[in-house]
Structure formats: structure tokens, C-alpha cells
Scaffold this active site. Structure first.
Site, PDB file in Angstrom:
ATOM      1  N   HIS A  26      -0.330 -40.416 -21.443  1.00  0.00           N
ATOM      2  CA  HIS A  26       0.402 -39.871 -20.131  1.00  0.00           C
ATOM      3  C   HIS A  26       0.186 -40.650 -19.147  1.00  0.00           C
ATOM      4  CE1 HIS A  26       2.819 -36.559 -18.470  1.00  0.00           C
ATOM      5  NE2 HIS A  26       1.984 -37.202 -17.588  1.00  0.00           N
ATOM      6  N   ARG A  68       8.877 -33.983 -18.672  1.00  0.00           N
ATOM      7  CA  ARG A  68       7.943 -33.705 -17.482  1.00  0.00           C
ATOM      8  C   ARG A  68       8.110 -31.814 -16.902  1.00  0.00           C
ATOM      9  NH1 ARG A  68       6.596 -37.886 -12.252  1.00  0.00           N
ATOM     10  NH2 ARG A  68       6.643 -39.365 -13.334  1.00  0.00           N
ATOM     11  N   TYR A  82     -17.330 -34.250 -12.777  1.00  0.00           N
ATOM     12  CA  TYR A  82     -18.936 -32.770 -13.131  1.00  0.00           C
ATOM     13  C   TYR A  82     -18.376 -31.895 -14.040  1.00  0.00           C
ATOM     14  CZ  TYR A  82     -20.188 -34.949  -8.940  1.00  0.00           C
ATOM     15  OH  TYR A  82     -20.316 -35.981  -7.443  1.00  0.00           O
TER      16      TYR A  82
END
Length: 818
Positions: free
Chosen positions: A86, A40, A130
Site C-alpha cells: 500500500h 480506496r 510507541y
């Protein structure tokens, strides 16, 4: 539960192993830490990407959301990445996608975003439903040739798909875009760099494997932040490149502009990397409001889509250099801590600039080798097919007849292999050929293609057999990337000419500092006050509010570091220039912003630190007549909250302080007009926490007014000034020396008109006096204006004090000072 159903808990373990709980926890934590480090938080040195970045780009490539496609909803990209590669939550993926699209976070953004992706003001991006995104062209360079077996693949989290362990990376992305992350017990913080410079350094290292960090810095001059700004000093850059760690000072880009009405303004156009612009403006405004930053009249953020523009307007008469330096100290300069930590062969490692590029070159060498092997195998396969086609064209009539006479396609393939010696692949291809492929024109095209394929095979073979040719390929491809994407540096490198302190920008001048009982303080240039004859009323020196009164006035230089002794026996350190400069009619600024004074604590004595040497003594006297000497070295480290200078008895207060050398005489004066002179050796040196010894025997109701240090033949006089504005000068030689703790001699009469003694000073004929009343009247006069008379006299009018007012304090401007 039915008796026929076995109890699932009633199962005998195959083996039981006893493990110490601390050992198990240690191993489990190590496993967890390595999972975070490798899975990570840290980037791989080869492509400069963490797993989440790599998976997003790979998913976009698989989806076909490349730079040539239309934008796709970010939620779609996030969903595909999370579902296939992921499984750590959509918000983490979207945050990464957003950062890769921010041109103020990435030197070369890897994602082309459409919509609100946040701002330098810390505004959050719009929700993923959006916004839209697609791969930026330069990101495709990271994925280039991934389909040609150039990198290793591993199974995804549910074993359905394969994902790349690392991307081919056609440029050194770790340095170009940098990286930051916090793992377990370690962190990385790699600044971005200029693409062209990094590529030039990489080529330099390929050409000269023995190149040093200094050699590489001929190309990579320093980090190149997307927000521009300036790096101050090259030593820190060299240390960071040499060791992998360093602290780089980054300074905003600004300029000082002349403005209307003779005023000036500071216009900031570039900010340090990762600075929050809105928060920066807000904090500057807070500094101005709280009085920590003076000289600013207005502050505006005029930034727009074209860039940063913060306008800081200065007050008329403000010292622009001072304001500028204060802004640099507090807000416009920050430190970037470089930690070049990346995964090398799965292990975290701090890398120098050279080591980072060496690892990248090794990666590209492997990528080009595997790609060349892949392309060679394909070229050889194609050449093999073309050889079969050419042979078929040469025997076109017989081949056609043989195929036509065969009952099945399989029989035709077998016949072709048996009669003409075609391989299985060649026979299969010939059977599938159209008759039009057997024309003479088609044959010419096949021969031309065959020649091209043979040339390609020779080229690839040469690359695989020659290390030099392979490296030439790497260099050529790097140059292509540079030609396509490199741009000019945005961050400038400034030579570090030493830190410019606030003091360096302050004009050196003598000032008069005024303090009041309610802890208001200010400074004024001493030159504002013209000398007057004695007996004058003076002029307004401070606008004292109702109920407040002036307690002290003293002279200092703007560059002085002062030891401020208070009536409660505490000493503070203060820089004169930190005291705000104000007009004569101003009240001043609350001293709590400068000194951590307690309630009812007043400054009663000031000592210039330059006057205190380690072998000298700070000699103090209290209201009740105690005197003590403390070595100067004990006042070298003053805390911001102050330190104890003397322990005081109940209701006692520290009155005055002098610096002595161990061989002088001390003269203590009282409010009742008495003085005593004795050798300072009668007062043994003691620590700061000591109370001291008796210096003078006081009459009931009397108290100490001041202290003077003198020595035989210094030619000075004792100036005595009373509360009602009267005073006199008497040669110090007129005060005979006696033993400590006597009643002393009469210095001045304090009955009737004079009132009690306010202050005593040692003066020479050329000195000037600054006298201030409790109501704020200030007068400057020459010491020789005051009559020189003997002891036990009334004195003359020094200052015409109004009814209800009184002399508060006296200080001396030494001869020669203006």
C-alpha cells in the site's frame, strides 16, 4: 550538444489523435473517480474491507503477527504494509490500523493493540513508534484458508509480490463491523451489527433463499453499536434494510437518579456511536452558560476505563423532564444515516440486507468450493503416495533388494516404475523412505492413514458434487464462529412512541409575562399573586435595574404560541414556555436570546395564535391613529427574524392589536382620554406592508393608548387605567358608534391627578386584572373592585403608585382562570 548525439525531441510520432479537451477531462476524471471508488474508499461486499484494511491484515499474516504471537511495533507493521502492498503514505495506514484496534469504533476489533490508541474524547493515538499491535483472533477468521487457493490474487503495485483481491472471510464482516467512506460523488455508511444475529440471518437465508427482509429481521433486529446506546423506532431500521438507505435515531443511555437534598441528576452511561464525549460535555456546558439549557447546576465527566459516566446535576426545583427532553433535542440524540454502498463485482451498488447477505453467501460458496477442490487434490495426491507405500511394504524384501542392486537413485526409480508399475511420484517417495517404514507396525499406520484419506476424499467429493452439502459446510463453519465470538447485544431498540416535544413536558398553567424597556423578560405563575382590593400598592414583580422600566405585562398560557407585535411594526412568534420562569424578585433574561429584536424595539401587543383563524383579521392601531386589518392567514409562517406586520410613518409606532371577525366594532382610546367607536368594515382588509387608514383625529400632543374590539350585546365594559394609577369601568354600550376618523367622545378626564391614559381593556365582572408599574410593582385585583361609572368622569384609585413611578401596563385574567 554533440552533433553525433540525436536530439530526443526530434522524434516523429507514430500517430497523432485530435481529442476535445472536455472529452479528455471527462474520461480522465471518470478514471480517477473509479480508481478512488474501487481502490480506496469503498469496501467489497464479500469481506467488508477496503484495500488498506485488507493489505494491513494480509501483511500481518505474512509477518506472522497473529493472535498467538507477541505484539510487534506498529511502525514495523505500517512499514511492511507500505513497502509491499500500500504505497499511499504511512499516516493513512497507521490511522486505519488504529481504528481497527479501537473497541469504541469496531464492534469486533480486528487488531489487538497495546499502548495509546486514542479515546472517545477524540484524543489522538500515540505515534506509531510507541504502540504495538498484533492480529485479533477474529481477524484470523477473515484470513482462514487463504493459502488454499480460495481467492484470487493480483500483482502488487511493483509486480514483486501477489496480494489477495478479497479475503476468504469466515463471517459477514461488512455487516458485523460496518464501514464508512467518501468516494467521488458517493459515500457509504454501514452501521455495525451483532455477530450472532448476522450469522443467524445468514443461515436463515441459506435455508430459505426466498426469505424476505422481514424474515431476516426476526434475527437482525437492528444495528448493534460498540458504544451501546439505544435506537429509537423500528420503521427507520426496516427502511434501511429494505432499501439500503435510512436515517436511524440513536439515543444515549441515561437514567434519572434521586440525589441529596431532594435534588435529582441525570447520569449518562452510553453515548451514540461516533460521539466525541469531551466535545459533547463541552457543548452541554456552553448551552448552560449561554442560557439555552436551564435547570443544570453542575456537569462532570466521571468516565474511566470501565465505561462512560457523565453526571448532570439539576438545580433544586428544576423540572427534570424538561431538562431531559432539552438534552435529547440538542445533545443526547443523533441521527445515523445508513447508506449500504459496497463494491459488487467491482461496481458500487446500494444493497438491501438480503442482497448483502446473498452476496456474502455467494462468496463463501465459492471459497468453500475452491478450498474443497484444493484439499481434494492434496488428498488424492496423498492417497496416491500411500498406495505406493502400501505396495512397497507388501513387497518389502524385493523392493529393498531392487534398490540395493541399483547403481544410482535414478536407476532405482526407473526399476521401481518398470517392475512394480509405480508412478514417478511414488517411486521418488519410496526411494526416500527409511527402512524403518517397512515394519509391520508402520504398515498398519499407513493403512489407517490411507483409510482416513479415502474418507476425506469421499467427503470432499460429496461436497463438490452436492450443493446442499456445500451449504451445510458453510452453515457449520458460521455456527463455529458464532460459538467462539458472538456476544450479547449492546444497543437496545426502543419503540418510537412519537417525538416527545418540550411542550408535552411543561405543566399547562397561566403565567404572567413581564418585559422591560431594556428587553429583559421573564414569566411567573399567575397563581403567585393573590387578588387584592383596588388601591393597593401591590408586591414586587420584577427587580428593575437602574435606568430600566417595565413596558408591558401580559397573561399567557405556558402552551400558547404567541404573536409578539413590536412598536416598530414587526411581528415575531414565541412559545411561552421558552420564556424563562423566574422568581418575583428576579430581573429576567435578555430577550435577545429569544427574539431577534432591533435596538429601541419593544413588544407592545401580544396575540395568541390559537385565537387567529385564516378567515379572521389581525387589526392594528398605531400611535398616530392609523388603523389596518390584515387577514390572519398572512401570519401563519413567521420567520425567526420576524416579519413585517405594518408599515409605519416617521416617528409613528404600533400600539395595540386585536383579533376581529369582520363584523365587530373597534374602539380606539387615546392618552388624552378620548375614544372613538366605529364599524371595522370601514377599514378595508389590506396586506402586511400597508400603512392603514386614519382611525381617529388626534388633538395636538395626543396619541393612541389602546384598541378594543366589541359587538352589540356582549355585556362587557371598557376598563380605562391612567398613568398615575386611576381608572374606571364604563359599559361599552355607552360609546355610540360613529364614522371612522372623527374626534370621538371623552372617556376619562386626564388632567391633574389622573395623568394620561396608559391602557384600555374590555372586561367582564368576573375578570381579574394584572397591573404593573414601571418600577416593577405588580398587583392583581378583581375587575368588579373598580367602580362602574359613565363616560367623562375622573374614576377611582386602582393602584397606589409611588412617587416617581407610573402604571406601565394592564392585562386581563379572564373569568374562571386562576
Amino acid at each position: 550538444m554533440s552533433s553525433d548525439v540525436p536530439d530526443p525531441t526530434d522524434v516523429e510520432a507514430r500517430a497523432v489523435e485530435n481529442v476535445r479537451i472536455e472529452d479528455e477531462m471527462e474520461q480522465s476524471y471518470i478514471d480517477y473517480a473509479m480508481s478512488v471508488i474501487a481502490g480506496r474508499a469503498l469496501p467489497r461486499v464479500e469481506d467488508g474491507l477496503k484495500p488498506v484494511h485488507r493489505r494491513i491484515l494480509y501483511a500481518m499474516g505474512e509477518m506472522g503477527v497473529t493472535s498467538g504471537s507477541s505484539h510487534r511495533k506498529s511502525s514495523s507493521i505500517v512499514g511492511e504494509t507500505m513497502g509491499d502492498y500500500h504505497p499511499h503514505g504511512d499516516q493513512a495506514i497507521y490511522d486505519t490500523l488504529v481504528r481497527m484496534a479501537q473497541d469504541f469504533s469496531m464492534r469486533h476489533p480486528l487488531v489487538d493493540g497495546q499502548g495509546n490508541f486514542g479515546s472517545m474524547d477524540g484524543d489522538p493515538p500515540a505515534a506509531q513508534r510507541y504502540t504495538e499491535a498484533r492480529m485479533a483472533p477474529i481477524a484470523e477468521e477473515l484470513l482462514e484458508d487463504i493459502e488454499k487457493d480460495t481467492v484470487d490474487f493480483s500483482a502488487n503495485y511493483d509486480d514483486r509480490l501477489q496480494e489477495p483481491d478479497v479475503l476468504p472471510a469466515a463471517f459477514p464482516n461488512l455487516l458485523v463491523n460496518g464501514s464508512s467512506g467518501i468516494a467521488v460523488g458517493m459515500s457509504t455508511n454501514i452501521p455495525p451489527h451483532n455477530l450472532g444475529e448476522v450469522i443467524d440471518a445468514t443461515i436463515e437465508l441459506i435455508d430459505d433463499p426466498d426469505a424476505t427482509v422481514e424474515d431476516l429481521m426476526d434475527h437482525v433486529t437492528g444495528p448493534d453499536f460498540p458504544t451501546g446506546a439505544n435506537i429509537v423506532g423500528r420503521d427507520a431500521i426496516y427502511n434501511a434494510y429494505k432499501t439500503g438507505r435510512g436515517r436511524i435515531r440513536v439515543r444515549a443511555e441515561y437514567e434519572l437518579e434521586e440525589w441529596k437534598n431532594g435534588r435529582e441528576r441525570i447520569v449518562v452511561t452510553e453515548l451514540p456511536f461516533q460521539a466525541n464525549k469531551a466535545r459533547l460535555v463541552e457543548r452541554i456546558a456552553e448551552d448552560v452558560t449561554e442560557g439555552d439549557l436551564e435547570g443544570i447546576s453542575d456537569l462532570r465527566d466521571e468516565s474511566d476505563r470501565d465505561g462512560v459516566r457523565i453526571v448532570i446535576e439539576l438545580k433544586r426545583g428544576a423540572n427534570a423532564d424538561v431538562v431531559e427532553n432539552k438534552l435529547l433535542e440538542s445533545r443526547l440524540e443523533r441521527t445515523f444515516g445508513v447508506i449500504t454502498l459496497a463494491l459488487v463485482d467491482g461496481q458500487p451498488q446500494v444493497l438491501s440486507l438480503k442482497e448483502t447477505l446473498e452476496e456474502y453467501v455467494a462468496h463463501r460458496r465459492e471459497v468453500v468450493r475452491r478450498r474443497s477442490e484444493y484439499e481434494l487434490a492434496e488428498a488424492e495426491d496423498r492417497a496416491h503416495i500411500l498406495e505406493g507405500r502400501l505396495k512397497a511394504v507388501e513387497n518389502a524384501e524385493d523392493v529393498v533388494e531392487l534398490i540395493r542392486d541399483s547403481e544410482t537413485r535414478s536407476d532405482a526409480k526407473t526399476a521401481l516404475r518398470d517392475v512394480y508399475g509405480f508412478s514417478a511420484d511414488q517411486a521418488d517417495h519410496i526411494v526416500r523412505m527409511q527402512l524403518g517404514s517397512l515394519t509391520s507396525m508402520e504398515a498398519a499406520e499407513i493403512e489407517a492413514e490411507y483409510d482416513d484419506v479415502q474418507a476425506e476424499i469421499e467427503r470432499l467429493t460429496e461436497i463438490l458434487e452436492s450443493e446442499q452439502e456445500l451449504l451445510e459446510v458453510i452453515k457449520a463453519e458460521l455456527r463455529e464462529v458464532k460459538a467462539e465470538y458472538a456476544d450479547e447485544r449492546r444497543t437496545s431498540i426502543l419503540e418510537d412512541e412519537g417525538t416527545v416535544t418540550h411542550e408535552d413536558l411543561i405543566p399547562e398553567e397561566d403565567v404572567v409575562v413581564v418585559m422591560t424597556e431594556d428587553d429583559y423578560v421573564k414569566r411567573m405563575p399567575a397563581s403567585q399573586f393573590d387578588p387584592q382590593g383596588r388601591g393597593g400598592k401591590g408586591i414586587i414583580g420584577a427587580d428593575v435595574k437602574s435606568g430600566d422600566r417595565v413596558t408591558s405585562v401580559f397573561r399567557a398560557n405556558t402552551h400558547d404560541y404567541l404573536l409578539c407585535f413590536t412598536n416598530q411594526g414587526t411581528v415575531y412568534q414565541l412559545k411561552t414556555y421558552e420564556i424563562p420562569e423566574m422568581s418575583r424578585t428576579a430581573r429576567g433574561k435578555s430577550a435577545v436570546n429569544l427574539l431577534d429584536l432591533e435596538d429601541d424595539e419593544e413588544i407592545t401587543a401580544i396575540v395568541d395564535t390559537d385565537a387567529v383563524d385564516a378567515e379572521e383579521y389581525v387589526t392594528m392601531v398605531t400611535q398616530d391613529g392609523y388603523v389596518k386589518r390584515t387577514a390572519g392567514e398572512e401570519f401563519e409562517n413567521i420567520l425567526s427574524t420576524g416579519i413585517i406586520a405594518a408599515s409605519l410613518g416617521d416617528d409613528d409606532e404600533l400600539v395595540d392589536v386585536e383579533v376581529t371577525d369582520g363584523s365587530q366594532d373597534l374602539v380606539i382610546a387615546t392618552e388624552g382620554g378620548m375614544t372613538i367607536r366605529f364599524d371595522e368594515s370601514e377599514v378595508r382588509a389590506m396586506g402586511r406592508n400597508a400603512r392603514g387608514v386614519n382611525g381617529i383625529k388626534l388633538e395636538d400632543g395626543d396619541a393612541v393608548a389602546g384598541l378594543v374590539a366589541t359587538e352589540e350585546g356582549d355585556g362587557r365594559a371598557l376598563l380605562t387605567v391612567t398613568r398615575n394609577g386611576y381608572g374606571k369601568r364604563t359599559p361599552l354600550s355607552a360609546y355610540s358608534s360613529q364614522s371612522r376618523y372623527g374626534k370621538g367622545l371623552i372617556d376619562i378626564k386626564t388632567d391633574g391627578r389622573n395623568g394620561p391614559v396608559t391602557d384600555v381593556k374590555a372586561v367582564t365582572v368576573g375578570d381579574h386584572l394584572v397591573i404593573m408599574s414601571e418600577e416593577g410593582q405588580i398587583m392583581r385585583t378583581r375587575a368588579d373592585e373598580i367602580s362602574s361609572v359613565g363616560r367623562n368622569t375622573m374614576g377611582v384609585t386602582v393602584m397606589d403608585v409611588a412617587d416617581g413611578d407610573a402604571v406601565a401596563s394592564v392585562d386581563v385574567l379572564p373569568a374562571g382562570d386562576d
